[in-house]
Design a protein around this motif. Structure first.
Motif, short mmCIF file in Angstrom:
data_model
loop_
_atom_site.label_atom_id
_atom_site.label_comp_id
_atom_site.label_asym_id
_atom_site.label_seq_id
_atom_site.Cartn_x
_atom_site.Cartn_y
_atom_site.Cartn_z
N ALA A 5 34.43 34.67 31.40
CA ALA A 5 35.29 33.81 32.22
C ALA A 5 36.59 34.53 32.57
CB ALA A 5 35.59 32.50 31.47
N TRP A 6 37.15 35.24 31.61
CA TRP A 6 38.39 36.01 31.86
C TRP A 6 38.14 37.08 32.92
CZ3 TRP A 6 39.28 41.28 30.90
CH2 TRP A 6 40.60 41.70 31.03
N ARG A 7 36.98 37.72 32.82
CA ARG A 7 36.66 38.77 33.79
C ARG A 7 36.46 38.19 35.19
NH1 ARG A 7 31.65 43.12 33.28
NH2 ARG A 7 32.17 44.30 35.17
N ALA A 8 35.83 37.01 35.25
CA ALA A 8 35.56 36.37 36.54
C ALA A 8 36.85 35.95 37.24
CB ALA A 8 34.64 35.17 36.35
N VAL A 9 37.78 35.39 36.49
CA VAL A 9 39.01 34.90 37.14
C VAL A 9 39.94 36.04 37.53
CG1 VAL A 9 38.90 32.70 35.90
CG2 VAL A 9 40.24 34.59 34.94
N ARG A 10 39.74 37.22 36.97
CA ARG A 10 40.59 38.37 37.32
C ARG A 10 40.07 39.13 38.54
NH1 ARG A 10 44.57 40.47 34.24
NH2 ARG A 10 43.92 42.59 34.79
N LEU A 11 38.90 38.70 39.04
CA LEU A 11 38.37 39.37 40.23
C LEU A 11 39.26 39.08 41.44
CD1 LEU A 11 34.51 38.74 40.00
CD2 LEU A 11 35.68 40.94 39.82
N VAL A 12 39.55 40.13 42.17
CA VAL A 12 40.28 39.97 43.43
C VAL A 12 39.25 39.71 44.53
CG1 VAL A 12 41.83 41.05 45.11
CG2 VAL A 12 42.11 41.49 42.64
N PRO A 13 39.36 38.60 45.25
CA PRO A 13 38.32 38.24 46.24
C PRO A 13 37.94 39.36 47.21
CG PRO A 13 39.89 36.45 46.00
CD PRO A 13 40.42 37.58 45.19
N ILE A 14 38.92 40.08 47.74
CA ILE A 14 38.61 41.14 48.71
C ILE A 14 37.79 42.25 48.07
CG2 ILE A 14 39.61 42.94 50.17
CD1 ILE A 14 41.94 41.07 50.74
N GLU A 15 38.18 42.68 46.84
CA GLU A 15 37.45 43.74 46.14
C GLU A 15 36.03 43.27 45.79
OE1 GLU A 15 39.68 45.03 42.80
OE2 GLU A 15 41.32 45.88 44.00
N ALA A 16 35.92 42.00 45.40
CA ALA A 16 34.60 41.49 45.07
C ALA A 16 33.69 41.47 46.28
CB ALA A 16 34.75 40.07 44.48
N LEU A 17 34.23 41.13 47.46
CA LEU A 17 33.41 41.06 48.66
C LEU A 17 32.95 42.44 49.12
CD1 LEU A 17 35.40 38.34 50.63
CD2 LEU A 17 33.11 38.12 49.66
N ARG A 18 33.68 43.51 48.73
CA ARG A 18 33.28 44.87 49.13
C ARG A 18 32.07 45.38 48.35
NH1 ARG A 18 39.29 47.65 49.09
NH2 ARG A 18 40.05 46.73 51.06
N ARG A 19 31.77 44.74 47.21
CA ARG A 19 30.67 45.21 46.36
C ARG A 19 29.33 44.88 47.02
NH1 ARG A 19 31.76 46.59 41.05
NH2 ARG A 19 33.96 46.37 40.48
N GLU A 20 28.41 45.81 46.88
CA GLU A 20 27.07 45.60 47.43
C GLU A 20 26.28 44.66 46.54
OE1 GLU A 20 26.01 46.65 50.27
OE2 GLU A 20 27.84 47.79 50.74
#
Length: 368
Positions: free
Chosen positions: A353-368
């Protein structure tokens, strides 16, 4: 889609991984349920056996493998009776033996003139004379026997003088014989398994019990069911070992849930990024991960309860516990199983949960 539907869909993306993780947690839940139900069963059995004849408490051999394997010299009863605060003492032999076709029935050896025997209410027939037997009303119904017939105990035959009711469930499913007859069946002449003790008016049973333990080393006075584990070595071993294994299972289960949920977060980074981008708050993302972890553990709870029921019965039937001890599956036992499952789920969800909430939306969307 509802919240529960979303959680279920996410868990079923990797059904094999979900089931394997739930199975690991279920082992821990099963251990908790098994050990607590055995402990509760020992307490329930002790509650009946320490109050035979409505005694205030019972005296047993300390460290015996269970309550029915205690061995004490019958001559000790006279010394106990002279102790301050003791009103009456009765020597009792508790024997688990064959009665008719049943291999594990309770047989009680009483002295006819002592209070456990005198307090039996005869519901049919008469009191016993000599080597005659008395049958508990529930035992008589099971065996379909009555006054005037004969009952076979440990290879010997005894005439049934009457049927009795005591109000004690263990005594009422048993057979009462003279103490000397039971000692002969057990090949323990001059010995008893327990002394039933009544205290004098105005004396506190707990204080008298402690006094007797001090004056007679090797005796264990049981005035409360929870104290039975200081006698029942087999139960104590199972309970102590069970807590250790349960702690290990809690750690292993937490690691398993953490690994599963961490993998789930890694595989769904783009999805989480989209959720964040369309306005999901970090608390909703964290709640989704925690809900999925709890979903796994609730699945584990159902499986763990079944494992616990089976394990408790197996430990009792195959171990050294007396056949008079039956696992007690109370609401408290199941509540502990639920608490364990939820605890594992919460612990396992913390890092993902901690890892999920620290995701930056833009960086997450760049992942394949």
């Amino acid at each position: 889609m509802t919240w529960i539907g979303l959680v279920s869909k996410n868990l079923m993306r990797r059904p094999v991984r979900t089931v394997l993780t739930a199975t690991g947690v279920a082992v821990g839940v099963g251990l908790i349920v098994a050990l607590l139900s055995i402990s509760a069963g020992v307490k329930r059995t002790a509650s009946d056996l320490i109050h035979i004849g409505r005694a205030d408490f019972g005296l047993f051999q300390a460290g015996a493998s269970d309550l029915t394997r205690s061995v004490l010299p019958a001559s000790l009863g006279d010394k106990i009776a002279r102790e301050p605060g003791v009103a009456r003492v009765a020597g009792v032999y508790l024997l688990v033996g064959r009665v008719e076709s049943r291999s594990s029935s309770l047989v009680f050896g009483y002295v006819p003139t002592e209070f456990p025997a005198r307090r039996l209410v005869i519901t049919s027939g008469r009191r016993a004379n000599g080597n005659e037997a008395l049958l508990g009303d529930r035992e008589a119904k099971t065996l379909k026997l009555g006054p005037g017939q004969r009952v076979h105990v440990g290879g010997r035959s005894f005439r049934i003088a009457g049927l009795y009711h005591s109000g004690n469930r263990f005594v009422d499913i048993g057979t009462v014989l003279p103490l000397s007859a039971v000692q002969a069946l057990a090949q323990r002449p001059g010995e008893v398994t327990t002394f039933a003790v009544e205290v004098s008016l105005g004396s506190r049973p707990a204080a008298v019990a402690q006094q007797l333990e001090r004056h007679f080393p090797g005796l264990a006075a049981v005035s409360e069911p929870g104290q039975a584990v200081k006698i029942d070595a087999s139960s104590r071993l199972i309970v102590n070992a069970g807590w250790i294994f349960s702690l290990i299972a809690l750690i292993v289960g937490g690691i398993g849930v953490t690994n599963t949920m961490a993998m789930s977060v890694f595989e769904r980074m783009r999805e989480i990024g989209i959720l964040r981008a369309i306005g999901w708050k970090t608390r909703l993302v964290a709640a989704l991960i925690v809900s999925e972890a709890i979903g796994i553990c609730l699945l584990a709870l159902g499986l763990g309860l079944l494992l616990g029921l089976a394990a408790a019965k197996l430990f009792v039937s195959r171990g050294q516990l007396s056949s008079v001890v039956e696992p007690a599956f109370s609401a408290e036992v199941f509540a502990w199983g639920l608490a364990f499952a939820l605890g594992v789920g919460l612990i396992g969800a913390l890092y993902p949960a901690w890892r999920a909430v620290r995701l930056v939306p833009i960086e997450a969307l760049r992942r394949e």
